[in-house]
Enzyme design. Sequence first.
Site, PDB file in Angstrom:
ATOM      1  N   TYR A 159      -8.552 -33.081 183.931  1.00 20.21           N
ATOM      2  CA  TYR A 159      -8.531 -32.004 182.767  1.00 20.21           C
ATOM      3  C   TYR A 159      -7.041 -31.515 182.255  1.00 20.21           C
ATOM      4  O   TYR A 159      -6.814 -31.449 181.225  1.00 20.21           O
ATOM      5  CB  TYR A 159      -9.410 -30.818 183.119  1.00 20.21           C
ATOM      6  CG  TYR A 159      -9.400 -29.751 181.835  1.00 20.21           C
ATOM      7  CD1 TYR A 159     -10.036 -29.925 180.619  1.00 20.21           C
ATOM      8  CD2 TYR A 159      -8.881 -28.413 182.140  1.00 20.21           C
ATOM      9  CE1 TYR A 159      -9.900 -28.875 179.791  1.00 20.21           C
ATOM     10  CE2 TYR A 159      -8.639 -27.574 181.110  1.00 20.21           C
ATOM     11  CZ  TYR A 159      -9.273 -27.854 179.939  1.00 20.21           C
ATOM     12  OH  TYR A 159      -9.397 -26.814 178.854  1.00 20.21           O
TER      13      TYR A 159
ATOM     14  N   GLY B 168     -18.059 -20.815 171.303  1.00 19.79           N
ATOM     15  CA  GLY B 168     -16.760 -20.285 172.002  1.00 19.79           C
ATOM     16  C   GLY B 168     -15.730 -20.082 170.845  1.00 19.79           C
ATOM     17  O   GLY B 168     -15.815 -19.620 169.819  1.00 19.79           O
TER      18      GLY B 168
ATOM     19  N   ALA C 200     -16.872 -26.243 166.582  1.00 20.40           N
ATOM     20  CA  ALA C 200     -17.297 -24.850 165.568  1.00 20.40           C
ATOM     21  C   ALA C 200     -18.638 -24.411 166.196  1.00 20.40           C
ATOM     22  O   ALA C 200     -19.099 -23.078 165.848  1.00 20.40           O
ATOM     23  CB  ALA C 200     -17.214 -25.193 164.285  1.00 20.40           C
ATOM     24  N   THR C 201     -19.417 -25.142 166.893  1.00 21.48           N
ATOM     25  CA  THR C 201     -20.703 -24.582 167.341  1.00 21.48           C
ATOM     26  C   THR C 201     -20.776 -23.558 168.649  1.00 21.48           C
ATOM     27  O   THR C 201     -21.695 -22.971 168.991  1.00 21.48           O
ATOM     28  CB  THR C 201     -21.482 -25.794 167.882  1.00 21.48           C
ATOM     29  OG1 THR C 201     -20.941 -26.454 168.942  1.00 21.48           O
ATOM     30  CG2 THR C 201     -21.951 -26.548 166.763  1.00 21.48           C
TER      31      THR C 201
ATOM     32  N   PRO D 287      -4.259 -21.523 175.566  1.00 19.66           N
ATOM     33  CA  PRO D 287      -4.871 -20.220 176.372  1.00 19.66           C
ATOM     34  C   PRO D 287      -5.280 -20.367 177.821  1.00 19.66           C
ATOM     35  O   PRO D 287      -5.296 -21.630 178.475  1.00 19.66           O
ATOM     36  CB  PRO D 287      -6.277 -20.151 175.673  1.00 19.66           C
ATOM     37  CG  PRO D 287      -6.286 -21.156 174.511  1.00 19.66           C
ATOM     38  CD  PRO D 287      -5.355 -22.177 174.948  1.00 19.66           C
ATOM     39  N   GLY D 288      -4.996 -19.298 178.419  1.00 20.07           N
ATOM     40  CA  GLY D 288      -5.657 -19.176 180.002  1.00 20.07           C
ATOM     41  C   GLY D 288      -7.203 -19.170 179.891  1.00 20.07           C
ATOM     42  O   GLY D 288      -7.567 -19.704 179.210  1.00 20.07           O
ATOM     43  N   LEU D 289      -7.594 -18.274 180.847  1.00 11.85           N
ATOM     44  CA  LEU D 289      -9.038 -18.245 181.047  1.00 11.85           C
ATOM     45  C   LEU D 289      -9.744 -17.513 179.938  1.00 11.85           C
ATOM     46  O   LEU D 289      -9.480 -16.175 179.650  1.00 11.85           O
ATOM     47  CB  LEU D 289      -9.445 -17.725 182.191  1.00 11.85           C
ATOM     48  CG  LEU D 289      -8.982 -18.233 183.562  1.00 11.85           C
ATOM     49  CD1 LEU D 289      -8.793 -17.282 184.790  1.00 11.85           C
ATOM     50  CD2 LEU D 289     -10.116 -19.058 183.755  1.00 11.85           C
TER      51      LEU D 289
ATOM     52  N   THR E 213     -16.168 -18.301 177.489  1.00 10.30           N
ATOM     53  CA  THR E 213     -16.850 -18.958 176.575  1.00 10.30           C
ATOM     54  C   THR E 213     -17.901 -19.965 177.239  1.00 10.30           C
ATOM     55  O   THR E 213     -18.403 -19.738 178.475  1.00 10.30           O
ATOM     56  CB  THR E 213     -15.968 -20.168 175.780  1.00 10.30           C
ATOM     57  OG1 THR E 213     -15.590 -20.913 176.602  1.00 10.30           O
ATOM     58  CG2 THR E 213     -15.058 -19.328 174.995  1.00 10.30           C
ATOM     59  N   GLU E 214     -18.509 -20.904 176.576  1.00  3.85           N
ATOM     60  CA  GLU E 214     -19.377 -21.925 177.387  1.00  3.85           C
ATOM     61  C   GLU E 214     -18.722 -22.771 178.414  1.00  3.85           C
ATOM     62  O   GLU E 214     -19.072 -23.810 178.759  1.00  3.85           O
ATOM     63  CB  GLU E 214     -20.426 -22.522 176.272  1.00  3.85           C
ATOM     64  CG  GLU E 214     -21.440 -21.275 175.930  1.00  3.85           C
ATOM     65  CD  GLU E 214     -22.170 -22.199 174.710  1.00  3.85           C
ATOM     66  OE1 GLU E 214     -22.346 -23.459 174.690  1.00  3.85           O
ATOM     67  OE2 GLU E 214     -22.555 -21.296 173.876  1.00  3.85           O
TER      68      GLU E 214
HETATM   69  P1  NDP Z   1     -17.039 -24.153 174.556  1.00  2.00           P
HETATM   70  O1  NDP Z   1     -17.802 -25.071 175.379  1.00  2.00           O
HETATM   71  O2  NDP Z   1     -17.591 -22.993 174.270  1.00  2.00           O
HETATM   72  O3  NDP Z   1     -16.972 -24.947 173.372  1.00  2.00           O
HETATM   73  C1  NDP Z   1     -16.544 -26.143 173.114  1.00  2.00           C
HETATM   74  C2  NDP Z   1     -16.774 -26.807 171.741  1.00  2.00           C
HETATM   75  O4  NDP Z   1     -16.373 -28.240 171.832  1.00  2.00           O
HETATM   76  C3  NDP Z   1     -18.314 -26.825 171.258  1.00  2.00           C
HETATM   77  O5  NDP Z   1     -18.221 -26.473 170.099  1.00  2.00           O
HETATM   78  C4  NDP Z   1     -18.551 -28.223 171.429  1.00  2.00           C
HETATM   79  O6  NDP Z   1     -19.618 -28.574 170.445  1.00  2.00           O
HETATM   80  C5  NDP Z   1     -17.369 -29.017 171.310  1.00  2.00           C
HETATM   81  N1  NDP Z   1     -17.439 -30.306 171.753  1.00  2.00           N
HETATM   82  C6  NDP Z   1     -17.279 -30.563 173.134  1.00  2.00           C
HETATM   83  N2  NDP Z   1     -17.406 -31.967 173.123  1.00  2.00           N
HETATM   84  C7  NDP Z   1     -17.680 -32.611 171.901  1.00  2.00           C
HETATM   85  C8  NDP Z   1     -17.650 -33.702 171.481  1.00  2.00           C
HETATM   86  N3  NDP Z   1     -17.722 -34.825 172.394  1.00  2.00           N
HETATM   87  N4  NDP Z   1     -17.929 -33.986 170.043  1.00  2.00           N
HETATM   88  C9  NDP Z   1     -17.652 -32.902 169.136  1.00  2.00           C
HETATM   89  N5  NDP Z   1     -17.597 -31.677 169.584  1.00  2.00           N
HETATM   90  C10 NDP Z   1     -17.577 -31.518 171.198  1.00  2.00           C
HETATM   91  O7  NDP Z   1     -15.611 -24.069 174.780  1.00  2.00           O
HETATM   92  P2  NDP Z   1     -14.187 -23.282 174.536  1.00  2.00           P
HETATM   93  O8  NDP Z   1     -14.363 -22.643 173.047  1.00  2.00           O
HETATM   94  O9  NDP Z   1     -13.561 -22.704 175.637  1.00  2.00           O
HETATM   95  O10 NDP Z   1     -13.416 -24.654 174.235  1.00  2.00           O
HETATM   96  C11 NDP Z   1     -12.715 -24.863 173.095  1.00  2.00           C
HETATM   97  C12 NDP Z   1     -11.415 -25.349 173.258  1.00  2.00           C
HETATM   98  O11 NDP Z   1     -10.513 -24.608 174.068  1.00  2.00           O
HETATM   99  C13 NDP Z   1     -11.408 -26.901 174.112  1.00  2.00           C
HETATM  100  O12 NDP Z   1     -10.589 -27.745 173.743  1.00  2.00           O
HETATM  101  C14 NDP Z   1     -10.997 -26.154 175.695  1.00  2.00           C
HETATM  102  O13 NDP Z   1     -10.498 -27.124 176.439  1.00  2.00           O
HETATM  103  C15 NDP Z   1      -9.998 -25.270 175.068  1.00  2.00           C
HETATM  104  N6  NDP Z   1      -9.773 -24.113 176.069  1.00  2.00           N
HETATM  105  C16 NDP Z   1     -10.619 -23.513 176.655  1.00  2.00           C
HETATM  106  C17 NDP Z   1     -10.118 -22.269 177.502  1.00  2.00           C
HETATM  107  C18 NDP Z   1     -11.297 -21.458 178.378  1.00  2.00           C
HETATM  108  O14 NDP Z   1     -10.829 -21.062 179.200  1.00  2.00           O
HETATM  109  N7  NDP Z   1     -12.492 -21.461 177.743  1.00  2.00           N
HETATM  110  C19 NDP Z   1      -8.936 -22.170 177.907  1.00  2.00           C
HETATM  111  C20 NDP Z   1      -8.027 -22.731 177.528  1.00  2.00           C
HETATM  112  C21 NDP Z   1      -8.208 -24.015 176.443  1.00  2.00           C
HETATM  113  P3  NDP Z   1     -20.731 -29.529 170.629  1.00  2.00           P
HETATM  114  O15 NDP Z   1     -21.385 -29.236 171.900  1.00  2.00           O
HETATM  115  O16 NDP Z   1     -22.067 -28.767 169.661  1.00  2.00           O
HETATM  116  O17 NDP Z   1     -20.427 -30.692 170.123  1.00  2.00           O
HETATM  117  C1  8X3 Z   2      -9.259 -23.884 180.238  1.00  2.00           C
HETATM  118  C2  8X3 Z   2      -8.559 -22.849 181.403  1.00  2.00           C
HETATM  119  O1  8X3 Z   2      -7.845 -22.585 183.529  1.00  2.00           O
HETATM  120  O2  8X3 Z   2      -9.980 -23.235 183.395  1.00  2.00           O
HETATM  121  O3  8X3 Z   2      -8.416 -24.634 179.672  1.00  2.00           O
HETATM  122  O4  8X3 Z   2      -8.128 -24.912 183.200  1.00  2.00           O
HETATM  123  S1  8X3 Z   2      -8.818 -23.509 182.905  1.00  2.00           S
END
Ligand code: NDP
Ligand code: 8X3
Length: 250
Positions: free
Chosen positions: A150, A12, A9-10, A180-182, A185-186
């Site tokens: 991944y 993206g 929740a911190t 989701p696709g791209l 976020t961080e």
């Molecule tokens: P962000 O990096 O912005 O957010 C990731 C979040 O996951 C942070 O809040 C982080 O919190 C938490 N996190 C990571 N590692 C840990 C850990 N070991 N323990 C607890 N919390 C953890 O990325 P997104 O918002 O993009 O990603 C969220 C989800 O969406 C992921 O599962 C990602 O694979 C998925 N996704 C993302 C896509 C993209 O293109 N961005 C596309 C498809 C899926 P903290 O560091 O404070 O622990």
């Molecule tokens: C995150 C999207 O295309 O970087 O899951 O794998 S991608």
Amino acid sequence: MKTAFITGATSGIGKATATLFANNNFRLILCGRRTERLSALQKELSKKTEVTTLQFDVSKRSEVENAFKLLPESFKKIDVLINNAGNAHGLATLQDGNIDDWEAMLDINVKGLLYVSKCIIPLMIENNAGFIVNIGSTAGKEVYRNGNVYCASKFAVNALNKSMRLDLHEYNIRVAGIHPGLVETEFSDVRFKGDSSRAKQVYSGYKALQAEDIADIIHFVVTRPYHVNIEDLVVYPTAQASATMVRKDN
Ligand code: NDP
Ligand code: 8X3
């Protein structure tokens, strides 16, 4: 009032979902490792709803279990679990891949999701109700070059999502995978280990999905009438047609 447990929740997608849910009358349990961010978000969203936080690393089983024991009794009726915490670490062929990166992705994206679910599922079974939303990825539907581990972790999320749907069916628990696709976020900052110019390139020259777009979809999915279970949902930016096919302006 419904209670939602959100991992990651911190930042993206998780942060945007927490914010949208707070605006829509959900009580929140916000999870992540970064304490300062958790506290700041709690302070902000507490103006709108009841919020508690749990600080733990999803990949560390004992941390997950111990944090869960600290959950105030009043927050233990969890209606919605959003398994969102996760990231990619590195982008390389298998032959050049870093084994620490592989372990991090499997430990966080797969085992972390299992550890958290294992704590919460018994409560949902007791209530004969609940909704688990698993955030997968299009990388869990289609492999791309250098994505290997991944992608494997997200294929596993896809499989676990389907398994939960079968295993929890008799307990009236809804389960949904959102892929989701791209999304800008961080995510890429983490994947490229803080190389922000490389991360920026991933989202340049086209309109990527925003975290708020996914939050909106998650909210839609969990607010359908109880007899409706949107089980599997894939969402791309309009400019993206497959893992590697992105229409860029330049
Ligand atoms: P962000 O990096 O912005 O957010 C990731 C979040 O996951 C942070 O809040 C982080 O919190 C938490 N996190 C990571 N590692 C840990 C850990 N070991 N323990 C607890 N919390 C953890 O990325 P997104 O918002 O993009 O990603 C969220 C989800 O969406 C992921 O599962 C990602 O694979 C998925 N996704 C993302 C896509 C993209 O293109 N961005 C596309 C498809 C899926 P903290 O560091 O404070 O622990
Ligand atoms: C995150 C999207 O295309 O970087 O899951 O794998 S991608």
